[in-house]
Design a protein around this motif. Structure first.
Motif, short mmCIF file in Angstrom:
data_model
loop_
_atom_site.label_atom_id
_atom_site.label_comp_id
_atom_site.label_asym_id
_atom_site.label_seq_id
_atom_site.Cartn_x
_atom_site.Cartn_y
_atom_site.Cartn_z
N ALA A 1 -11.35 2.73 5.04
CA ALA A 1 -11.59 1.46 5.73
C ALA A 1 -10.36 0.59 5.53
N THR A 2 -10.00 -0.14 6.56
CA THR A 2 -8.82 -1.00 6.41
C THR A 2 -9.03 -2.37 7.04
N SER A 3 -8.49 -3.38 6.37
CA SER A 3 -8.42 -4.70 6.99
C SER A 3 -7.03 -4.87 7.59
N GLY A 4 -6.25 -3.79 7.61
CA GLY A 4 -4.98 -3.82 8.34
C GLY A 4 -3.84 -3.05 7.72
N ASP A 5 -3.72 -3.05 6.39
CA ASP A 5 -2.54 -2.43 5.78
C ASP A 5 -2.80 -1.03 5.21
N THR A 6 -3.93 -0.84 4.55
CA THR A 6 -4.20 0.48 3.99
C THR A 6 -4.17 1.55 5.08
N GLY A 7 -4.69 1.22 6.26
CA GLY A 7 -4.82 2.22 7.32
C GLY A 7 -3.49 2.85 7.68
N PHE B 1 -14.40 -5.95 8.06
CA PHE B 1 -13.96 -4.97 7.05
C PHE B 1 -15.12 -4.54 6.15
N ARG C 1 -4.75 5.61 -6.43
CA ARG C 1 -4.19 4.37 -5.86
C ARG C 1 -3.86 3.39 -6.98
N ASN D 1 -9.68 -6.77 -2.35
CA ASN D 1 -10.43 -5.61 -2.86
C ASN D 1 -10.12 -5.36 -4.33
N ASN E 1 -8.82 4.66 0.05
CA ASN E 1 -8.91 3.27 -0.39
C ASN E 1 -8.74 3.23 -1.91
N SER E 2 -8.67 2.02 -2.43
CA SER E 2 -8.41 1.90 -3.86
C SER E 2 -9.62 2.29 -4.71
N ILE F 1 -12.03 -10.05 3.12
CA ILE F 1 -12.94 -9.11 2.44
C ILE F 1 -13.88 -9.94 1.58
N SER G 1 -5.58 -9.33 6.05
CA SER G 1 -5.78 -8.17 5.16
C SER G 1 -6.63 -8.53 3.95
N LYS H 1 0.82 -1.22 0.00
CA LYS H 1 0.00 0.00 0.00
C LYS H 1 0.85 1.27 0.00
N1 LIG Z 1 -6.40 -5.06 2.43
C1 LIG Z 1 -6.74 -3.69 2.55
C2 LIG Z 1 -8.21 -3.46 2.43
C3 LIG Z 1 -8.51 -2.13 1.81
O1 LIG Z 1 -8.14 -2.19 0.48
P1 LIG Z 1 -7.86 -0.93 -0.44
O2 LIG Z 1 -6.77 -1.38 -1.33
O3 LIG Z 1 -9.12 -0.66 -1.14
O4 LIG Z 1 -7.45 0.22 0.41
C4 LIG Z 1 -6.17 -3.19 3.86
O5 LIG Z 1 -5.18 -3.75 4.27
O6 LIG Z 1 -6.70 -2.30 4.46
#
Ligand SMILES: N[C@@H](CCOP(=O)(O)O)C(=O)O
Ligand SMILES: Cc1ncc(COP(=O)(O)O)c(C=O)c1O
Length: 462
Positions: free
Chosen positions: A139-145, A194, A226, A256, A220-221, A310, A307, A112
């Motif tokens: 919103a994040t599942s861990g990495d985007t945040g 998520f 992005r 995603n 987010n993407s 989703i 991550s 990211k």
């Molecule tokens: N895996 C992502 C989820 C959000 O996806 P994004 O690419 O649309 O920002 C995360 O780690 O947050």
């Protein structure tokens, strides 16, 4: 460059407008009205160039002159100077024809960073020029945040609100977000998953009244920038292994679908890609859709590759738009029906997808097995997301002669659970994060209710 919505009923925007927004007003996502085209000669000239130079050449047509070249080069140079590897995204050879593209050398150790280091600087540039303040919701599942926070925290014109699923991200991932104590950074742990968080972010774009006129921007993407920044590493990796003189294939750990969609754009720009393999964890909607035409939501499962936990995959809509020959009305109809229950993709678009994409789904036990096996055979300690890609590349590649590039999307240090379960001690965090696990944290826990989240955002922005 002009951008149009995948649902065909929103205003056409320029680059600056598209970056400063999120979803289109018709519920769709923005894509370029026309794909820039590169000749074989132009790709060939990129082999051996520094990553930042390739980035400038690949992204320039998407920006369409709306940032002057000198400034755009500076933003790119600054973004990739934050990476700890001279190559920015080094390519490692695993065996005679399988490569690993390491995308995790940025500040937060996941792919990211490649896009969010740049997006933060582009947002800063445009907001400064307009003398305008804005709110980011992600919103994040861990990495985007953490990557978004790291990319945007120094931007005085932004307040950034990141929603993560409470207790469903790794401890390192959570702390990478919640130990950033700058006043414009706000972390919200949602009592949900998520998909709940992403749905609330999308709903906030659809009705922005709660912000009383302040601009809302996506990190987010769903934000086109992005995708644009991610196109670059497909080109850089492909020319490094012989494109455009030979075809290459890619395997991408996916959820995603922003990462893989960027690869698809690279191909549409002329890059000779033979095959894309979609790797999923047990949340396998992308695999079921491709393999069985089963485009339906199953309950979200917590896996060792969190991550990718989703179900509703935002960017699949962008791919469907292309598969449906850019028929926005058909895409809108399909996606409205998808929200209500299972739908089938029509024959012609499905056949078009199957001609280019393959897929493979990997469960938790296999993730562990792959981490062990890959280490034994290659000496590489894979993170659990990359492990899904490694296995998918082995099982779903079309042929053994086309070079296969598997995207390594995160550093194993972020996912101690999986690494320890695979029998390793864990991977050390970089020196800059040595005290991460003891730093002060700040975040609030909120129910998965749109009203509560919007009230929080409205009350806490500056
Ligand atoms: N895996 C992502 C989820 C959000 O996806 P994004 O690419 O649309 O920002 C995360 O780690 O947050
Ligand atoms: C480490 C990692 N790998 C893979 C993915 C999947 O990427 P995408 O959502 O772009 O498909 C994500 C997050 O989305 C991720 O954080």
């Amino acid at each position: 460059m002009r951008y149009i919505s995948t649902r065909g009923a929103a205003p056409v925007l320029n680059f600056e407008e598209v970056v400063l927004t999120g979803m289109a007003s018709d519920g769709g996502l923005y894509v370029p009205e026309q794909m820039p085209q590169f000749s074989a000669e132009q790709f060939a000239e990129m082999a051996g160039l520094p990553y930042a130079e390739i980035a400038f050449r690949v992204m320039k047509p998407f920006v369409g002159g709306e940032i002057d070249d000198t400034t755009f080069r500076r933003l790119i140079d600054e973004s990739y100077a934050t990476f700890k590897h001279d190559a920015v995204v080094p390519l490692k050879q695993l065996d005679s024809n399988h490569y690993l593209l390491e995308l995790f050398h940025g500040p937060t150790l996941a792919f990211k960073d490649v896009a969010l280091q740049l997006l933060g600087r582009i947002l800063d540039h445009f907001l400064e020029k307009r003398d305008e303040k804005a709110v980011i919701m992600g919103a994040t599942s861990g990495d985007t945040g953490s990557a978004a926070i790291e990319g945007c925290r120094h931007c005085d014109n932004l307040d950034i609100f990141i929603l993560h699923p409470h207790n469903r991200v790794s401890a390192v991932q959570r702390r990478q977000m919640t130990t950033v104590l700058d006043g414009n950074v706000h972390n919200i742990a949602i009592e949900g998953n998520f998909d709940d968080a992403q749905a609330m972010v999308k709903a906030s774009f659809a009705d922005q009244n709660f912000l009383e006129g302040t601009r809302l921007i996506a990190v987010n993407s769903i934000n086109w920038a992005r995708i644009m920044a991610q196109v670059v590493y497909y080109v850089a990796a492909a020319v490094a292994v012989g494109a455009p003189h030979r075809e290459v294939s890619f395997t991408v750990p996916s959820a995603n679908f922003g990462n893989l969609f960027a690869g698809y754009i690279a191909r549409r720009m002329g890059l000779p890609v033979k095959q894309f393999v979609i790797a999923t964890n047990a949340n396998d909607i992308l695999h079921r859709t491709l393999a069985d035409n089963d485009f339906s939501k199953h309950e979200l499962q917590a896996t060792l590759a969190p991550s990718m936990d989703i179900v509703v995959s935002s960017n699949f809509e962008r791919l469907l738009f292309e598969a449906y020959d850019r028929d926005g009305a058909a895409v809108a109809d399909l996606l409205v029906r998808f929200q209500q229950g299972a739908v089938e993709i029509d024959d012609a678009p499905l056949a078009a997808l199957r001609a280019l994409f393959s897929s493979y789904s990997v469960d938790d036990d296999t993730i562990i097995e792959v981490i062990q096996e890959a280490f034994e055979h290659t000496g590489e300690l894979l993170d659990p997301h990359t492990a899904t890609g490694y296995r998918a590349a082995q099982r779903a590649r079309a042929d053994a002669t086309t070079p296969m590039i598997t995207l390594a999307t995160a550093h194993p240090a972020k996912f101690e659970d999986a690494v320890v379960r695979a029998g390793f001690e864990g991977a050390p965090l970089p020196e800059t994060m040595h005290d991460l696990m003891t730093r002060e944290e700040r975040y609030d826990v909120l129910p998965a209710e749109l009203g509560a989240v919007q009230q929080y955002v409205a009350a806490n922005r500056h």
